[in-house]
Design a protein around this motif. Structure first.
Motif, PDB file in Angstrom:
ATOM      1  N   SER A  14       0.854  -1.188   0.000  1.00 39.10           N
ATOM      2  CA  SER A  14       0.000   0.000   0.000  1.00 39.10           C
ATOM      3  C   SER A  14       0.888   1.236   0.000  1.00 39.10           C
ATOM      4  O   SER A  14       2.094   1.151   0.242  1.00 39.10           O
ATOM      5  CB  SER A  14      -0.926   0.013   1.217  1.00 39.10           C
ATOM      6  OG  SER A  14      -0.177   0.084   2.420  1.00 39.10           O
ATOM      7  N   GLU A  16       0.522   5.865   0.446  1.00 38.25           N
ATOM      8  CA  GLU A  16      -0.345   7.000   0.700  1.00 38.25           C
ATOM      9  C   GLU A  16      -0.988   7.479  -0.605  1.00 38.25           C
ATOM     10  O   GLU A  16      -0.308   7.696  -1.610  1.00 38.25           O
ATOM     11  CB  GLU A  16       0.458   8.142   1.317  1.00 38.25           C
ATOM     12  CG  GLU A  16      -0.393   9.351   1.685  1.00 38.25           C
ATOM     13  CD  GLU A  16       0.426  10.469   2.301  1.00 38.25           C
ATOM     14  OE1 GLU A  16      -0.153  11.539   2.554  1.00 38.25           O
ATOM     15  OE2 GLU A  16       1.633  10.255   2.524  1.00 38.25           O
ATOM     16  N   GLY A  17      -2.297   7.628  -0.594  1.00 37.86           N
ATOM     17  CA  GLY A  17      -3.019   8.074  -1.767  1.00 37.86           C
ATOM     18  C   GLY A  17      -3.401   6.962  -2.716  1.00 37.86           C
ATOM     19  O   GLY A  17      -4.054   7.194  -3.726  1.00 37.86           O
ATOM     20  N   LYS A 117      -3.523  12.030  -6.257  1.00 33.15           N
ATOM     21  CA  LYS A 117      -2.523  11.513  -5.324  1.00 33.15           C
ATOM     22  C   LYS A 117      -1.839  10.288  -5.888  1.00 33.15           C
ATOM     23  O   LYS A 117      -0.625  10.138  -5.796  1.00 33.15           O
ATOM     24  CB  LYS A 117      -3.188  11.183  -3.980  1.00 33.15           C
ATOM     25  CG  LYS A 117      -3.627  12.417  -3.209  1.00 33.15           C
ATOM     26  CD  LYS A 117      -4.186  12.022  -1.856  1.00 33.15           C
ATOM     27  CE  LYS A 117      -4.586  13.239  -1.034  1.00 33.15           C
ATOM     28  NZ  LYS A 117      -5.133  12.861   0.280  1.00 33.15           N
ATOM     29  N   SER A 118      -2.650   9.363  -6.444  1.00 31.61           N
ATOM     30  CA  SER A 118      -2.030   8.147  -6.971  1.00 31.61           C
ATOM     31  C   SER A 118      -1.170   8.456  -8.173  1.00 31.61           C
ATOM     32  O   SER A 118      -0.160   7.809  -8.416  1.00 31.61           O
ATOM     33  CB  SER A 118      -3.110   7.123  -7.352  1.00 31.61           C
ATOM     34  OG  SER A 118      -3.963   7.636  -8.362  1.00 31.61           O
TER      35      SER A 118
END
Length: 365
Positions: A14, A16-17, A117-118
């Motif tokens: 995983s 962030e974002g 973000k991604s």
């Protein structure tokens, strides 16, 4: 996702974002390389400095990059747009006095939500607070190579090809073609030289970003005045599966019939992957080819020798008259549609495209 190379690959499960919508399945890539791949390193440590070998590092990086690219393509094929938990291992396999390296890459293909973000996770154009001397030296060498290429002073040895390929120096693309035009034209008489150039050039183009190499190849074909060079670039498109509908339609609409003929040839080439939109595009190409490439010669009649009867003949656009129907012009060797005997004809192209559409339809939902 239209481009497999845009797939995000991370080593963690995983980030962030990162919003995972669906886990698909594990994906893997396996690469086996003989130890001769590292012959420069194993045969002599002439490039070792400070306990490290630059040639060995380049070969390892090449293998790792190839594994990641294969992971991306496998993920794209099953509908994923991200790989999480990437792990890469390298083992040595030995037996009967021989040894090989096996590199294994494995990760999990997932579908992630596309948001700002991604997208930032894969951003490679960011500015840094610090920059290493290696990056500075790399940029200096890049600028020197571009300047030498522009002034026709660049020597295309193994080191140069390696650098411009690994660093995607797209700026010198036209200068490479200018330098090797004679090799492309005389490939039959200098086969060994041509094969070396072709191998290096294919690798160089393939290393570029997909959008960049597509634009460079198609745009150069459209503008190139040397027909042999234009045909060679079409071969590169075929080799790398770079069929592009919009770019090729531009060639098919080119006022130069030679460019149109290259476009009709490229119409039979492949992409790496197909989707529903491609079926629609292929149908449009089929209709365009069938309705656009009509007879270019003029059908007329002439009296037969020692007879009052007349028979149909056609006059070629090259000026040669009275060619028999179905035969090739005795002067330019073209048929009534403007195609030579060795070239695929429009009706053959249409049948080929129809078959491709049928095959794609067997797999596309």
């Amino acid at each position: 996702m239209a481009n497999p190379k845009d797939i995000l690959v991370i080593t963690t499960s995983s980030a962030e974002g990162l919003k995972i919508k669906k886990h698909l399945k594990p994906v893997s890539a396996h690469i086996v390389a003989g130890t001769n791949l590292f012959s420069d390193f194993l045969g002599g440590l002439t490039d070792v400095f400070g306990g490290r070998s630059s040639s060995y590092q380049k070969q390892l990086s090449s293998l790792y990059n190839e594994a990641i690219e294969r992971i991306k393509y496998n993920t794209h094929e099953i509908g994923g747009n991200c790989v999480i938990g990437l792990s890469i291992d390298m083992d040595e396999i030995s037996g009967k006095g021989k040894s090989m390296f096996m590199l294994t890459a494995i990760g999990t293909a997932v579908i992630i939500e596309k948001d700002e973000k991604s997208n930032q996770l894969s951003n490679t154009n960011e500015k840094f607070e610090n920059v290493g001397v290696e990056r500075i030296n790399n940029l200096r060498q890049r600028k020197e190579i571009i300047e030498k290429a522009e002034n026709s002073k660049l020597i295309y040895d193994d080191e140069t090809w390696s650098f411009i390929t690994s660093n995607q120096v797209h700026e010198i693309f036209p200068f490479i073609l200018k330098r090797f035009t004679n090799v492309i034209e005389e490939f039959q008489s200098i086969q060994e030289t041509y094969n070396t150039f072709n191998k290096n050039f294919i690798s160089y183009v393939d290393a570029l970003e997909d959008s960049k190499k597509t634009n460079l190849l198609y745009d150069k074909i459209a503008s190139e005045t040397n027909h042999q060079v234009a045909l060679y670039l079409a071969k590169v498109i075929k080799e790398l599966n770079l069929f592009d509908f919009e770019k090729n339609m531009s060639l098919l609409n080119n006022p130069d019939f030679k460019k149109q003929k290259i476009g009709i040839r490229i119409s039979t080439y492949d992409k790496s992957f197909y989707d529903k939109k491609d079926i629609e595009n292929l149908n449009q190409t089929k209709v365009f080819v069938s309705t656009t490439f009509k007879e270019r010669g003029e059908i007329t009649t002439k009296k037969q020798l020692l007879s009052s009867k007349e028979k149909d003949v056609w006059n070629c656009e090259c000026g040669n008259k009275s060619n028999d129907i179905g035969e090739y012009c005795g002067t330019c060797n073209n048929d009534i549609f403007g195609f030579k005997q060795t070239e695929m004809k429009p009706n053959e192209i249409v049948k080929y495209i129809e078959q491709k559409i049928e095959l794609i339809n067997e797999y596309i939902k």
